[in-house]
Scaffold this active site. Structure first.
Site, PDB file in Angstrom:
ATOM      1  N   HIS A  83     -24.533 100.327  -2.630  1.00  0.00           N
ATOM      2  CA  HIS A  83     -25.171  99.473  -3.634  1.00  0.00           C
ATOM      3  C   HIS A  83     -24.578  99.791  -5.009  1.00  0.00           C
ATOM      4  O   HIS A  83     -23.675 100.600  -5.147  1.00  0.00           O
ATOM      5  CB  HIS A  83     -26.684  99.735  -3.660  1.00  0.00           C
ATOM      6  CG  HIS A  83     -27.415  99.277  -2.437  1.00  0.00           C
ATOM      7  ND1 HIS A  83     -28.248  98.175  -2.428  1.00  0.00           N
ATOM      8  CD2 HIS A  83     -27.457  99.780  -1.176  1.00  0.00           C
ATOM      9  CE1 HIS A  83     -28.767  98.022  -1.221  1.00  0.00           C
ATOM     10  NE2 HIS A  83     -28.300  98.984  -0.440  1.00  0.00           N
ATOM     11  N   GLU A 105     -25.327 104.458  -4.878  1.00  0.00           N
ATOM     12  CA  GLU A 105     -25.394 103.530  -6.009  1.00  0.00           C
ATOM     13  C   GLU A 105     -24.138 103.786  -6.837  1.00  0.00           C
ATOM     14  O   GLU A 105     -24.026 104.815  -7.508  1.00  0.00           O
ATOM     15  CB  GLU A 105     -26.654 103.770  -6.847  1.00  0.00           C
ATOM     16  CG  GLU A 105     -27.965 103.512  -6.122  1.00  0.00           C
ATOM     17  CD  GLU A 105     -28.329 102.038  -6.050  1.00  0.00           C
ATOM     18  OE1 GLU A 105     -27.602 101.211  -6.661  1.00  0.00           O
ATOM     19  OE2 GLU A 105     -29.339 101.712  -5.395  1.00  0.00           O
TER      20      GLU A 105
END
Length: 417
Positions: free
Chosen positions: A304, A378
């Protein structure tokens, strides 16, 4: 010819603004100190249209944190007045989102066809999955594991030398449509696997002994929509009777504390959990594939952006996983390895306490299925560009992330179960 290339450039640049143009939209960062500040943000969100970038929703704001959100041009003055009058410390990360969106494409002339150092649309990625498999039949095979709500085929690449009963690592990208650096990394990973097999000792060992299941884009419908209509779209594009709002947050749609915390049962919310766990065709396809290959999948990696974090379970609860010490040590080593290339610093830890509580996540679900090495990455950055990371950062982002992925993979190979 030059006129044609200029036309292509202009067409591509304008395509991302054919619906939402984002002219004058601003992205704010607010420093939240206490519960009073949180209440003020709730008040603001109830009167103004705010697109939360980090965290995903106003309900996930915690004391002693920063909050990034986008505001439409017509609301920016009112929002700045509100923040100033109430003593909320803030800065403007992006003063004009349209300008930033246009700047994410670094080359003025866009080459047609696939490139690992630019953002590729779905049509290009889809063709690439076929081409990379056909050109490397001894290393890559392509299969369809389902279709999206709008009928797009969900393609999976199996990367590894042929062999029986091989352990596997499952990696997916593109859960959230606007996180473009994520699919870029999955493509980069496949390129590096092909390029370095037989030349680099670790990748050669990986592909000889392991299979990688790589899903380049999970949320294909949403990803297409970010290219054609709304660059800031996050969810799927599914519709449901009784609601005029579109889409479900795929990373709230798995059967892991489903819709209990950090998710919404409101179809208009950016964190809508869906009508039931695995209500979305995309999450169901991922879950079905993993369930059918559970005996071989030893690690689950989901990519992500943004915030530079490496997270592990749990996010739907503050409880710690049984092998918390092991996961923490592994994450610490992986982010140290990542930082060794460009100095990029990552935070790591359990999802709920490290970033925010959120239920229905794929990493928690995979862990609860028995996949003990389950991580969410992330990627870059920490908010300067947020979801509109320039193409010039694709290569360094992918290079450093490769180091972390390879570190985890080496560990998994040494600790098969």
């Amino acid at each position: 010819m030059l006129a044609f290339l200029i036309l292509v450039t202009v067409t591509l640049a304008s395509a991302h603004h054919s619906g939402e143009h984002f002219e004058g939209d601003k992205v704010f960062r607010v420093h939240v100190e206490d519960e009073n500040h949180i209440s003020l943000l709730h008040e603001l969100a109830s009167t103004r249209q705010m697109d939360f970038w980090k965290p995903d929703s106003v309900t996930q704001v915690k004391p002693h944190s920063t909050v990034d959100f986008r505001v439409k041009a017509e609301d920016t003055v009112a929002v700045e007045d509100f923040l100033g009058q109430n003593g909320l410390r803030y800065e403007v990360l992006i003063s004009n989102l349209r300008s930033m969106l246009e700047a994410q494409f670094d080359s003025r002339v866009r080459t047609t066809g696939h490139s690992y150092e630019k953002y590729n649309n779905w049509e290009t990625i889809e063709a690439w999955t076929e081409q990379v498999a056909s050109e490397n039949p001894d290393l890559i095979s392509r299969s369809a594991i389902g279709t999206t709500f709008l009928g797009n085929t969900i393609y999976l690449l199996k990367v590894g030398k042929p062999g029986s009963n091989k352990p596997a690592v499952f990696m997916d990208c593109g859960f959230h449509a606007r996180e473009w650096i994520s699919p870029a990394f999955c493509q980069w990973f496949v390129r590096e696997a092909v390029r370095t097999y037989g030349r680099e000792i670790h990748m050669t060992e990986f592909l000889d002994k392991l299979d990688f299941y790589v899903l380049p884009v999970v949320n294909i419908d949403g990803y297409i929509y970010t290219w054609t209509t709304n660059r800031m779209w996050r969810k799927t594009r599914s519709t449901r009777a009784g609601s005029s709002c579109t889409g479900t947050d795929l990373n709230r749609n798995f059967d892991a504390g489903w819709c209990s915390i950090g998710a919404s049962n409101n179809p208009c919310s950016e964190t809508y959990c869906g009508s039931a766990a695995e209500s979305e065709k995309e999450s169901k396809a991922v879950a079905d594939f993993i369930r059918n290959h559970l005996s071989s999948i030893k690690a689950y990696l989901t990519i992500h952006s943004y915030s530079q974090m490496m997270l592990y379970p749990y996010s739907y609860d503050y409880k710690l996983p049984k092998n918390n010490v092991e996961l923490n040590t592994l994450a610490k080593g992986a982010v140290k390895k990542l930082a060794s290339l460009h100095g990029t610093t990552y935070t790591y830890g359990p999802g709920a306490s490290t970033i925010y509580p959120a239920s229905g996540g794929s990493d928690d679900w995979a862990y609860d299925q028995g996949i003990k090495y389950s991580f969410t990455f992330e990627l870059r950055d920490k908010g300067r560009y947020g979801f509109v990371l320039p193409e010039s950062q694709i290569q360094p982002t992918c290079e450093e992330t490769m180091l972390a992925i390879k570190y985890v993979t080496s560990y998994v190979l040494e600790h098969l179960y």
